[in-house]
Motif scaffolding. Structure first.
Motif, mmCIF file in Angstrom:
data_model
loop_
_atom_site.group_PDB
_atom_site.id
_atom_site.type_symbol
_atom_site.label_atom_id
_atom_site.label_comp_id
_atom_site.label_asym_id
_atom_site.label_seq_id
_atom_site.Cartn_x
_atom_site.Cartn_y
_atom_site.Cartn_z
ATOM 1 N N THR A 135 0.837 -1.191 0.000
ATOM 2 C CA THR A 135 0.000 0.000 0.000
ATOM 3 C C THR A 135 0.871 1.239 0.000
ATOM 4 O O THR A 135 1.810 1.346 0.791
ATOM 5 N N GLY A 136 0.571 2.171 -0.899
ATOM 6 C CA GLY A 136 1.173 3.494 -0.842
ATOM 7 C C GLY A 136 0.232 4.420 -0.098
ATOM 8 O O GLY A 136 -0.979 4.370 -0.307
ATOM 9 N N ALA A 137 0.755 5.256 0.789
ATOM 10 C CA ALA A 137 -0.106 6.108 1.607
ATOM 11 C C ALA A 137 0.535 7.468 1.838
ATOM 12 O O ALA A 137 1.761 7.603 1.856
ATOM 13 N N VAL A 138 -0.327 8.463 2.016
ATOM 14 C CA VAL A 138 0.130 9.808 2.348
ATOM 15 C C VAL A 138 -0.820 10.393 3.379
ATOM 16 O O VAL A 138 -2.036 10.173 3.317
ATOM 17 N N ALA A 139 -0.272 11.108 4.347
ATOM 18 C CA ALA A 139 -1.061 11.711 5.421
ATOM 19 C C ALA A 139 -1.092 13.221 5.274
ATOM 20 O O ALA A 139 -0.084 13.837 4.890
ATOM 21 N N ILE A 170 0.769 9.457 -5.411
ATOM 22 C CA ILE A 170 -0.227 8.406 -5.181
ATOM 23 C C ILE A 170 -0.813 7.878 -6.493
ATOM 24 O O ILE A 170 -1.060 6.674 -6.649
ATOM 25 N N ASP A 171 -1.020 8.748 -7.457
ATOM 26 C CA ASP A 171 -1.575 8.285 -8.736
ATOM 27 C C ASP A 171 -0.597 7.349 -9.435
ATOM 28 O O ASP A 171 -1.007 6.392 -10.106
ATOM 29 N N ALA A 172 0.699 7.599 -9.273
ATOM 30 C CA ALA A 172 1.697 6.695 -9.847
ATOM 31 C C ALA A 172 1.692 5.363 -9.101
ATOM 32 O O ALA A 172 1.846 4.298 -9.718
ATOM 33 N N VAL A 173 1.501 5.398 -7.782
ATOM 34 C CA VAL A 173 1.370 4.162 -6.999
ATOM 35 C C VAL A 173 0.168 3.363 -7.500
ATOM 36 O O VAL A 173 0.232 2.137 -7.683
ATOM 37 N N THR A 174 -0.938 4.063 -7.721
ATOM 38 C CA THR A 174 -2.142 3.410 -8.244
ATOM 39 C C THR A 174 -1.844 2.696 -9.559
ATOM 40 O O THR A 174 -2.267 1.555 -9.779
ATOM 41 N N ALA A 175 -1.094 3.362 -10.429
ATOM 42 C CA ALA A 175 -0.807 2.815 -11.756
ATOM 43 C C ALA A 175 0.179 1.655 -11.712
ATOM 44 O O ALA A 175 0.097 0.739 -12.533
ATOM 45 N N VAL A 176 1.108 1.670 -10.752
ATOM 46 C CA VAL A 176 2.130 0.618 -10.690
ATOM 47 C C VAL A 176 1.666 -0.562 -9.857
ATOM 48 O O VAL A 176 1.562 -1.697 -10.349
ATOM 49 N N SER A 177 1.367 -0.329 -8.580
ATOM 50 C CA SER A 177 1.037 -1.460 -7.701
ATOM 51 C C SER A 177 -0.457 -1.654 -7.506
ATOM 52 O O SER A 177 -0.913 -2.786 -7.316
ATOM 53 N N GLY A 178 -1.237 -0.572 -7.558
ATOM 54 C CA GLY A 178 -2.681 -0.730 -7.403
ATOM 55 C C GLY A 178 -3.283 -1.537 -8.541
ATOM 56 O O GLY A 178 -4.018 -2.500 -8.332
ATOM 57 N N SER A 179 -2.947 -1.161 -9.759
ATOM 58 C CA SER A 179 -3.421 -1.888 -10.940
ATOM 59 C C SER A 179 -2.492 -3.024 -11.339
ATOM 60 O O SER A 179 -2.871 -3.895 -12.125
ATOM 61 N N GLY A 180 -1.285 -3.027 -10.809
ATOM 62 C CA GLY A 180 -0.251 -3.958 -11.223
ATOM 63 C C GLY A 180 -0.608 -5.438 -11.201
ATOM 64 O O GLY A 180 -0.217 -6.176 -12.120
ATOM 65 N N PRO A 181 -1.329 -5.920 -10.168
ATOM 66 C CA PRO A 181 -1.675 -7.347 -10.191
ATOM 67 C C PRO A 181 -2.420 -7.762 -11.457
ATOM 68 O O PRO A 181 -2.216 -8.870 -11.963
ATOM 69 N N ALA A 182 -3.247 -6.884 -11.996
ATOM 70 C CA ALA A 182 -3.962 -7.221 -13.239
ATOM 71 C C ALA A 182 -2.986 -7.408 -14.396
ATOM 72 O O ALA A 182 -3.202 -8.255 -15.272
ATOM 73 N N TYR A 183 -1.903 -6.627 -14.408
ATOM 74 C CA TYR A 183 -0.912 -6.791 -15.461
ATOM 75 C C TYR A 183 -0.273 -8.183 -15.374
ATOM 76 O O TYR A 183 -0.043 -8.841 -16.397
ATOM 77 N N VAL A 184 0.018 -8.596 -14.136
ATOM 78 C CA VAL A 184 0.652 -9.907 -13.933
ATOM 79 C C VAL A 184 -0.317 -11.027 -14.302
ATOM 80 O O VAL A 184 0.072 -12.021 -14.933
ATOM 81 N N PHE A 185 -1.586 -10.877 -13.921
ATOM 82 C CA PHE A 185 -2.574 -11.897 -14.275
ATOM 83 C C PHE A 185 -2.715 -11.996 -15.802
ATOM 84 O O PHE A 185 -2.873 -13.087 -16.353
#
Length: 275
Positions: A135-139, A170-185
């Protein structure tokens, strides 16, 4: 900065939205010791499975009598505007709001829930369902050290946590790891289909593709000090089969450019979801 797991769970928590990700986080929290008696789940259309689960573990479905210590937003990003009016009274100045809504900025969250005291914006990914996510997070500046520890404990239930100093990332985190599992699948799908074209029985091709990706991921996890590029080089014998295959993937930077375009498209869509 990685913290991953410091701090205690909150005494009271309201989870808004119990879809796949929300439910995965809830189950992780309960496994790690979150008191179900202090948890409420608010879902517009709770499934029979969710209702049965909540009854079994002692989690309450519905609106709490008083604002919770932590309010977790796990609804669809597009529904924030319509859902927010019903949540305003549940977000007190002492409430920390944790959002996993793609694209929704800290400012947008504060505009919709102005009564809340502090906000954390986070982006987990699907492997959080088995505790293997990241998880990427920002406070925002109003988040206290104690609140950040509590947020970290909740987010770390799904795996590792990367705290960022810049919300724009955060948007880059979303694109890399948030959506990333779908790329691997999708890679697993394509690898299996290629095997079928080469004559493998479909079931065998599927098993080979899945096991290959599972094993490669496990090796990455087991050797965190070794760069992925080094592991790739170790598999690639000069003049061998792997080198021949990589020549096709890398020809004209084909795969790197394709991945870059995919990540850029996902980041752009995350930005479009803001506001």
């Amino acid at each position: 900065m990685t913290i991953s797991g410091g701090g205690d769970f909150p005494a009271s928590l309201l989870l808004v939205g119990a879809g796949r990700m929300g439910s995965a986080l809830l189950q992780g929290w309960l496994k790690l010791g979150l008191d179900p008696g202090g948890v409420h789940v608010l879902d517009p259309a709770p499934s029979p499975e969710l209702q049965a689960f909540c009854t079994t573990v002692g989690v309450k479905l519905g609106v709490p009598a008083t604002p919770p210590e932590v309010l977790v937003l796990a609804i669809k990003p597009q529904t924030l505007a319509s859902a927010a009016p019903a949540l305003v009274s549940l977000a007190a100045p002492t409430t920390l709001v944790i959002s996993i809504l793609a694209g929704k900025t800290l400012k947008t969250l504060a505009d919709h829930l102005p009564s809340a005291g502090a906000f954390v914006r986070a982006m987990p990914n699907l492997p959080a369902a088995i505790g293997a996510g990241i998880t990427g997070a920002v406070a925002d500046p109003a988040v206290t050290p104690e609140q950040k520890r509590k947020a970290d404990a909740l987010l770390a239930a799904g795996g590792r946590v990367e705290w960022l100093g810049d919300e724009d990332l955060i948007d880059a985190v979303t694109a890399v790891s948030g959506s990333g599992p779908a790329y691997v699948f999708y890679l697993a799908e394509c690898l299996a289909e290629a095997g079928i074209v080469e004559g493998l029985p479909p079931a065998v091709a599927e098993r080979l593709a899945r096991a290959t990706i599972e094993g490669a991921g496990a090796l990455l996890a087991a050797l965190p000090e070794v760069a992925a590029a080094k592991l790739r080089a170790d598999v690639t014998s000069p003049g061998g089969t792997t080198e021949a295959a990589l020549a096709e993937l890398k020809g004209g930077d084909a795969l790197p450019k394709l991945i870059a375009r995919a990540v850029a498209a996902a980041r752009k869509r995350a930005q479009q979801l803001s506001g």
